[in-house]
Structure formats: structure tokens, C-alpha cells
Enzyme design. Structure first.
Site, PDB file in Angstrom:
ATOM      1  N   LEU A  67     -22.180   4.636 -17.162  1.00 16.05           N
ATOM      2  CA  LEU A  67     -21.544   5.371 -16.131  1.00 16.05           C
ATOM      3  C   LEU A  67     -22.635   6.802 -15.937  1.00 16.05           C
ATOM      4  CD1 LEU A  67     -19.210   5.734 -13.991  1.00 16.05           C
ATOM      5  CD2 LEU A  67     -17.974   6.676 -15.879  1.00 16.05           C
ATOM      6  N   ASP A  68     -22.963   7.136 -14.876  1.00 13.34           N
ATOM      7  CA  ASP A  68     -23.360   8.443 -15.020  1.00 13.34           C
ATOM      8  C   ASP A  68     -22.696   9.472 -14.362  1.00 13.34           C
ATOM      9  OD1 ASP A  68     -25.167  10.590 -14.165  1.00 13.34           O
ATOM     10  OD2 ASP A  68     -26.643   9.632 -12.868  1.00 13.34           O
ATOM     11  N   LEU A  69     -22.294  10.287 -15.516  1.00 10.79           N
ATOM     12  CA  LEU A  69     -21.363  11.290 -15.172  1.00 10.79           C
ATOM     13  C   LEU A  69     -21.896  12.449 -14.528  1.00 10.79           C
ATOM     14  CD1 LEU A  69     -19.505  11.464 -18.774  1.00 10.79           C
ATOM     15  CD2 LEU A  69     -18.531  10.444 -16.711  1.00 10.79           C
ATOM     16  N   LYS A  70     -23.098  12.727 -14.417  1.00 11.23           N
ATOM     17  CA  LYS A  70     -23.550  13.941 -13.697  1.00 11.23           C
ATOM     18  C   LYS A  70     -23.610  13.506 -12.155  1.00 11.23           C
ATOM     19  CE  LYS A  70     -26.632  15.232 -17.350  1.00 11.23           C
ATOM     20  NZ  LYS A  70     -28.056  15.566 -17.965  1.00 11.23           N
ATOM     21  N   GLY A 133     -26.104  22.093 -34.011  1.00  8.08           N
ATOM     22  CA  GLY A 133     -25.560  21.942 -35.394  1.00  8.08           C
ATOM     23  C   GLY A 133     -25.736  20.199 -35.829  1.00  8.08           C
ATOM     24  N   HIS A 134     -25.773  20.443 -37.189  1.00  5.60           N
ATOM     25  CA  HIS A 134     -25.660  18.912 -37.841  1.00  5.60           C
ATOM     26  C   HIS A 134     -24.850  19.126 -39.181  1.00  5.60           C
ATOM     27  CE1 HIS A 134     -28.102  16.469 -35.244  1.00  5.60           C
ATOM     28  NE2 HIS A 134     -29.132  17.559 -35.303  1.00  5.60           N
ATOM     29  N   ASP A 135     -24.470  17.930 -39.491  1.00  2.49           N
ATOM     30  CA  ASP A 135     -23.739  17.799 -41.091  1.00  2.49           C
ATOM     31  C   ASP A 135     -24.102  19.077 -41.817  1.00  2.49           C
ATOM     32  OD1 ASP A 135     -22.204  15.566 -42.893  1.00  2.49           O
ATOM     33  OD2 ASP A 135     -23.635  16.772 -44.079  1.00  2.49           O
ATOM     34  N   TYR A 138     -22.608  22.237 -40.748  1.00  4.19           N
ATOM     35  CA  TYR A 138     -21.157  22.512 -40.707  1.00  4.19           C
ATOM     36  C   TYR A 138     -20.553  22.553 -42.227  1.00  4.19           C
ATOM     37  CZ  TYR A 138     -22.153  19.948 -36.439  1.00  4.19           C
ATOM     38  OH  TYR A 138     -22.864  19.873 -35.177  1.00  4.19           O
ATOM     39  N   ASP A 164     -20.066  15.105 -41.062  1.00  2.81           N
ATOM     40  CA  ASP A 164     -19.983  14.361 -40.066  1.00  2.81           C
ATOM     41  C   ASP A 164     -18.778  13.077 -39.813  1.00  2.81           C
ATOM     42  OD1 ASP A 164     -22.087  15.523 -38.769  1.00  2.81           O
ATOM     43  OD2 ASP A 164     -23.573  13.710 -39.136  1.00  2.81           O
TER      44      ASP A 164
END
Length: 394
Positions: A67-70, A133-135, A138, A164
Site C-alpha cells: 500500500l502506498d500511504l503517501k 537512532g539505533h539500539d 537507546y 531493539d
């Protein structure tokens, strides 16, 4: 139900629960997979025009709708789907869904029973809410990273399991199940703000609450449970493998000493911190004299808390794990851990089918949610959806 009969899925704990998971990186797919493993009908909402093979390796039991939500038509489709769903999992940074006209204020007004789970690194508010950010980031912001690592070394971030997956995917799944439980009483949905920083911090509650006990009074890598103690450590064997030692309690420590062929009366006291470095060297030299299998034959069946460090292949074939069927094989012969925990009456029955291709189930899902064939054809011609014709692709 993809990969299982509808009857089998409905018999599970989350049978009949409809989940929409917006495709994202590792934590959200794990959250969706947990729900699917325990019987939920999980639809992964994918973006259009991506490679045929998806990067999501945690799609077990899910179906795919592209699905194209844009496009306004695509966003309208998701709004309509949410009208018939129980749960929405969205993994985007703060503000993305609002810009698409798909924020919780809109969707919960149209479906007051919807549980809108927002899974992000930093949460929906605060200074970093819109930051990437990544694991490792965090983990750092939670305070937990400062506790991880060996003596005289930099803090060490393990593979992205903690923030994560444990603090993110698992905590979010827990939040969803809690919200579903509460909805059974109130009849109302709610918004879940699942922050991986807060999730992994909550996971570390024991560390926070045990500081006053002196468990973490020494610098990193010099405490009881962070590789400071010789009896809570990993040692190399003569064949280049490893043994994990966790003999904390005196009664267990005594059995460790006996298995190593040492005399307790000739050693320093177990909790003599100043002797720990020397004791580590002594234990290391002894473990290096035998193979992993030889140490297993000595310690198996004892309470010394000494176990082999197993590779994935070895873990799947280990006698204990085989007796419990702890690892499962799918139709492609791939091994993976079975869902946990085990429920006595309504256990998870994970799908053994391959993961879905992007857009593989677009048409059947839309039909299930009340779209007509004509509406689906129009969405396809408007390039708002993508339908994979597998027969034409093979």
C-alpha cells in the site's frame, strides 16, 4: 490465516485478533510475529515497489498487503482497514503518521476500540522524539550501556537484542496484550507509547534497585555479575570452545571447585574481591586443559551452574533443547526458536510456511476487510496498491 488453518489460529490465545503492522525495522516485526505466533491475524502493510525478497525475517504467520500511504487513496485504505482492526503497530518517528492524516486522534475517533501501538526509539515526546537512532543509542540513553563491558575497556553494546528486541518488540507486544485485556472490560482502545529507551531501562529495574545492595559498587567489569567474579565468567576449553560458569551461591560454588579438582580449604574465600583476578587465572588454566565435551561430562547433572556455550547449530541439537522441542523447522528447513512461553491449554502454533512476498495477499486482505473487486481494481489502476501475481513471477 497464512500458514495455518483458521480453526487452529482461533484456538490460540490471540485467535480472532486483527493486527495491522506497518512495515519497519527489526523491533516492530518481532512484535507482530509474537502476536501472530499466538494466533493473531497479522497483516504486514508494505510499501510499494520494493525488491521481491523482503528484509523482514520475522514475518512468520503474517500476510502482506502492499500500500502506498503517501497517496491519499492509500492513506484512505489504511483508515478503512483500521476501522475493522483491533491493533495497529506503527514504527515511524514522531509526526509521520499525523502528516499522513493517520494519527491516533483520527483513527481512534473512527474506531474507539482500536489499540494504536507506537513503537519508537525515543518515544512520542521529549528532546529526541524526532531524532534518528539505533539500539546502541537507546541503550546508551537508558543508562544500561554504562554497566556493560569488561574491566578497563569501553562500554560494550551486545548485538541489538536489548533495546531493539527486549525493550522494543517484546515490551510493545506486552503493552498490546495488556491493552487488549483492559479493552475486554472497558470496550475502549488506547494509544501505546512504546519507547525503546524506556523499555530497556524498565528491563534493567533490577540494576537500579540493587545499587543500594552494593552489587554495582565497583567500576564496570569488577562486580559480581559483570565479569568481575571468577565464578561468574566464561572460560575457553582446550578445543577452542567455551564454558559458562555461574556458581554464585556457596553450595553451587563448592560443586564448581570440586569439579575443577581443587581443594576448597586451600583457596581464598569465595568473596575475597582482592583474590578474584588471581582466581580467574587459576580457573582459566584448568578449563584450558579439557575439551568442552569433557567438561560437560564432569558438570552435567551437578548444581555447579556450569554449561557449554553453544553455537546456534549446537543449541538446536542439544539434548535438553531437543527433549523440549525448543527449536522448530519450517517448510524450507530453516531452524528457529519456538515461541515462548509455553501455554498449557492454548499454546502458540507457529506457521511453518515461508514468509510472505510483498503484496502477495493484497487482494484477499482487502476483500476480507469489505472492499469490493471494483474498488480494488481502481486502487490498483491508481497505483495505490500492489498485487503480486506469483504465478506470473515464477
Amino acid at each position: 490465516m497464512y500458514g495455518r488453518s483458521t480453526a487452529a489460529a482461533r484456538a490460540m490465545a490471540l485467535g480472532g485478533v486483527r493486527v495491522l503492522e506497518l512495515a519497519g525495522l527489526a523491533p516492530a516485526p518481532l512484535c507482530g510475529m509474537i502476536l501472530a505466533d499466538f494466533g493473531a491475524q497479522v497483516v504486514r502493510v508494505d510499501r510499494l515497489s520494493q525488491p521481491f525478497v523482503h528484509g523482514d525475517v520475522q514475518a512468520r504467520g503474517k500476510r502482506s498487503l502492499a500500500l502506498d500511504l503517501k497517496r491519499p487513496q492509500g492513506a484512505a485504505v489504511l483508515r478503512r482497514l483500521c476501522g475493522g482492526a483491533d491493533v495497529l503497530i506503527e514504527p515511524f518517528r514522531h509526526g509521520v503518521m499525523e502528516r499522513l492524516g493517520l494519527g491516533p486522534e483520527v483513527l481512534l475517533q473512527e474506531n474507539p476500540r482500536l489499540i494504536y501501538a507506537r513503537l519508537t526509539g525515543f518515544g512520542q515526546t521529549g528532546k529526541y522524539a524526532k531524532s534518528a537512532g539505533h539500539d546502541i543509542n537507546y541503550l546508551a540513553l537508558s543508562g544500561v550501556l554504562s554497566k556493560l563491558g569488561r574491566k578497563n575497556e569501553n562500554p560494550y553494546a551486545p548485538v541489538n537484542l536489548l533495546a531493539d528486541f527486549a525493550g522494543g518488540g517484546v515490551m510493545c507486544a506486552l503493552g498490546i496484550v495488556i491493552a487488549l485485556f483492559e479493552r475486554a472490560r472497558s470496550g475502549r482502545g488506547q494509544v501505546i507509547d512504546a519507547s525503546m529507551v524506556e523499555g530497556v531501562a524498565y528491563l534493567s529495574s533490577f540494576l537500579w534497585k540493587s545499587e543500594s545492595l552494593g552489587l554495582w559498587s565497583q567500576p564496570r567489569g569488577e562486580n559480581l555479575l559483570d565479569s568481575g567474579a571468577p565464578f561468574y565468567e566464561i572460560y575457553r576449553t582446550s578445543d577452542g570452545k567455551f564454558m559458562a560458569v555461574g556458581a554464585i551461591e556457596p553450595v553451587f560454588y563448592n560443586q564448581l571447585i570440586e569439579g575443577l579438582g581443587l581443594n576448597l580449604d586451600e583457596l581464598p574465600a569465595q568473596m575475597s574481591f582482592s583474590d578474584w583476578p588471581e582466581m580467574k587465572k587459576k580457573f582459566a588454566s584448568i578449563f584450558a586443559q579439557k575439551t568442552q565435551a569433557e567438561w560437560c561430562s564432569i558438570f552435567d547433572g551437578t548444581d555447579a551452574c556450569v554449561t557449554p556455550v553453544l553455537s546456534f547449530d549446537d543449541a538446536a541439537s542439544h539434548q535438553h533443547n531437543k527433549e523440549r522441542s525448543s527449536f522448530i523447522k519450517n517448510d524450507q528447513g530453516e531452524m528457529s526458536p519456538r515461541p515462548a512461553p509455553v501455554l498449557s491449554r492454548t499454546p502458540a502454533v507457529p506457521s511453518c510456511k515461508r514468509d510472505p512476498f510483498i503484496g502477495e495477499h493484497t487482494e484477499e486482505i482487502l476483500l476480507e476487510y469489505g472492499f469490493t473487486k471494483e474498488e480494488i481494481d481502481k486502487l490498483y489502476s491508481d497505483k495505490a496498491i500492489e498485487v503480486k501475481n506469483l504465478k506470473a513471477s515464477l
